[in-house]
Design an enzyme around this catalytic site. Structure first.
Site, short mmCIF file in Angstrom:
data_model
loop_
_atom_site.label_atom_id
_atom_site.label_comp_id
_atom_site.label_asym_id
_atom_site.label_seq_id
_atom_site.Cartn_x
_atom_site.Cartn_y
_atom_site.Cartn_z
N ARG A 53 -6.96 -1.44 2.92
CA ARG A 53 -5.63 -0.86 2.99
C ARG A 53 -5.66 0.55 3.57
NH1 ARG A 53 -0.49 -1.11 1.77
NH2 ARG A 53 0.48 0.83 1.11
N GLY A 63 -2.14 6.65 14.56
CA GLY A 63 -3.37 6.06 15.09
C GLY A 63 -4.52 6.19 14.12
N ASP A 65 -7.11 7.84 12.98
CA ASP A 65 -7.64 9.19 13.19
C ASP A 65 -7.95 9.90 11.88
OD1 ASP A 65 -5.15 9.65 12.17
OD2 ASP A 65 -4.59 11.17 13.65
N ASN A 85 1.38 5.95 -0.81
CA ASN A 85 -0.07 6.06 -0.97
C ASN A 85 -0.54 5.39 -2.26
OD1 ASN A 85 0.42 7.53 -3.24
ND2 ASN A 85 -0.49 9.42 -2.52
N PRO A 151 5.03 -0.63 7.20
CA PRO A 151 5.85 -1.78 6.82
C PRO A 151 6.10 -1.79 5.31
CG PRO A 151 3.67 -2.47 7.60
CD PRO A 151 3.75 -1.00 7.79
N ASP A 231 -3.77 -13.27 -5.29
CA ASP A 231 -4.13 -14.69 -5.42
C ASP A 231 -5.13 -14.86 -6.55
OD1 ASP A 231 -6.74 -14.28 -4.46
OD2 ASP A 231 -6.21 -14.76 -2.41
N THR A 233 -8.17 -15.53 -6.57
CA THR A 233 -9.52 -15.02 -6.31
C THR A 233 -9.41 -13.61 -5.75
OG1 THR A 233 -9.43 -16.06 -4.13
CG2 THR A 233 -10.52 -17.30 -5.87
C1 LIG Z 1 -0.07 9.96 -4.08
O1 LIG Z 1 1.17 10.60 -4.04
C2 LIG Z 1 1.60 11.12 -5.28
C3 LIG Z 1 2.97 11.71 -5.09
O2 LIG Z 1 3.86 10.76 -4.62
C4 LIG Z 1 0.58 12.17 -5.77
O3 LIG Z 1 0.97 12.66 -7.03
C5 LIG Z 1 -0.80 11.55 -5.85
O4 LIG Z 1 -1.76 12.52 -6.19
C6 LIG Z 1 -1.19 10.91 -4.54
N1 LIG Z 1 -2.43 10.18 -4.69
C7 LIG Z 1 -3.53 10.45 -3.99
C8 LIG Z 1 -4.71 9.59 -4.25
O5 LIG Z 1 -3.59 11.32 -3.14
#
Ligand SMILES: *[C@@H]1O[C@H](CO)[C@@H](O)[C@H](O)[C@H]1NC(C)=O
Ligand SMILES: *[C@@H]1O[C@H](CO)[C@@H](O)[C@H](O)[C@H]1NC(C)=O
Length: 308
Positions: A53, A63, A65, A85, A151, A231, A233
């Protein structure tokens, strides 16, 4: 024949990437990265999904990067801190592989490490083995607002075809890349939209199996962060994802829509029937994804968390 071969070779090289990029400058590269990935996955199998991911997320925004790895600073909120994230995991694996910096300072880019780590994670989990071209440079832009170009789990097939199409992918390639969901889990917040009215006999999601809907409703009783594997597995890279689609038992709108849409359904059925074909198409699509908007010139970040 010769002309075709030459054209392929030229295409390979027109973005500055090639298979043997580090063979002289840092020959231990592949070995060190594979070691970091394998030791992390032996301890935490579920990180395989995270690494795939991460590569996808990186390539789709700005890109391939390594912009996904940059930390926020006082005057910039990075991609990493977007709500999108949430399922990103595996940063430590990349940092561990970056010990390459001690052997070959300033040579191996974070973007290449992310790409190779995803490839090694696929293999570790039982998926296809494949080589990828290397030579990406690391970018300096990482902005939270760019992540809206990812997406969404709520997309339907037409929206997916359109968004992947803008990145140069065909519908079959999009369906193959979606197969990355053979690993990992989704949180309730990403699929509870499909559970509305699950008690009502009149207004259920027609693309979801009723029994499966009950299972999901139960999972979601524990809250938005409750997790459900894609799924049966979840740590094995296989074609079970496509079998789940056939049984109307996939989690996200953006998954099940691939079965509902007559344009993508034949591809789903093909992969459900023939795992080797899925593996072949998946690795080709990954190699292609790994070359999205790559930077030929730029930095090799000494520390993947910040620009030099
Ligand atoms: C992901 O974003 C949240 C805020 O939306 C933040 O608190 C968190 O630390 C971030 N996670 C990472 C692994 O950077
Ligand atoms: C997909 O979503 C878009 C945007 O919401 C909508 O316009 C379109 O009708 C949807 N397509 C299908 C087949 O449901």
């Amino acid at each position: 024949m010769t002309v075709v071969v030459m054209m392929v070779v030229m295409l390979r090289h027109c973005n500055g990437l090639n298979m043997n990029y580090y063979i002289m400058s840092c020959p231990m590269t592949e070995f060190i990265i594979k070691n970091s990935v394998n030791s992390a996955l032996r301890a935490y199998q579920t990180l395989a999904a995270g690494l795939i991911r991460m590569h996808f997320h990186d390539c789709f925004i700005e890109g391939c990067d390594a912009s996904v790895l940059l930390d926020s600073t006082d005057d910039n909120t990075a991609e990493k801190d977007s709500p999108a994230n949430l399922s990103l995991r595996g940063y430590k694996v990349i940092d561990d592989a970056k010990q390459l910096e001690n052997m070959c300072p300033g040579v191996v880019s974070c973007a290449d490490i992310v790409a190779m780590a995803a490839r090694d994670a696929v293999f570790f989990a039982g998926g296809p083995v494949y080589d990828i071209p290397k030579g990406r440079k690391d970018g300096t832009r990482s902005k939270i607002e760019d992540t809206r170009n990812l997406p969404s789990p709520f997309f339907n097939s037409s929206e997916l075809i359109k968004m992947f199409g803008q990145k140069g992918f065909t519908a079959p390639e999009m369906v193959a890349l979606s197969g990355g969901h053979t690993l990992g889990v989704a949180r309730c917040s990403a699929f509870k939209n499909r559970l509305k009215n699950f008690d009502s006999t009149n207004d259920v999601d027609p693309s979801m199996d009723t029994q499966f809907m009950k299972t999901l409703a139960k999972t979601c009783n524990a809250g938005d962060d409750a997790e459900q594997p894609f799924d049966s597995t979840r740590n094995m890279f296989d074609n079970a994802y496509y079998n789940m689609l056939q049984r109307k038992s996939e989690l996200l709108t953006s998954d099940q829509t691939l079965m509902a849409d007559p344009k993508t359904r034949p591809i789903v059925n093909g992969y459900a029937m023939n795992q080797a074909m899925f593996f072949f198409d998946f690795q080709r699509a990954m190699v292609k994804m790994g070359q999205l908007d790559v930077k030929e010139t730029g930095q090799v970040h000494q520390n993947c968390h910040k620009i030099n």
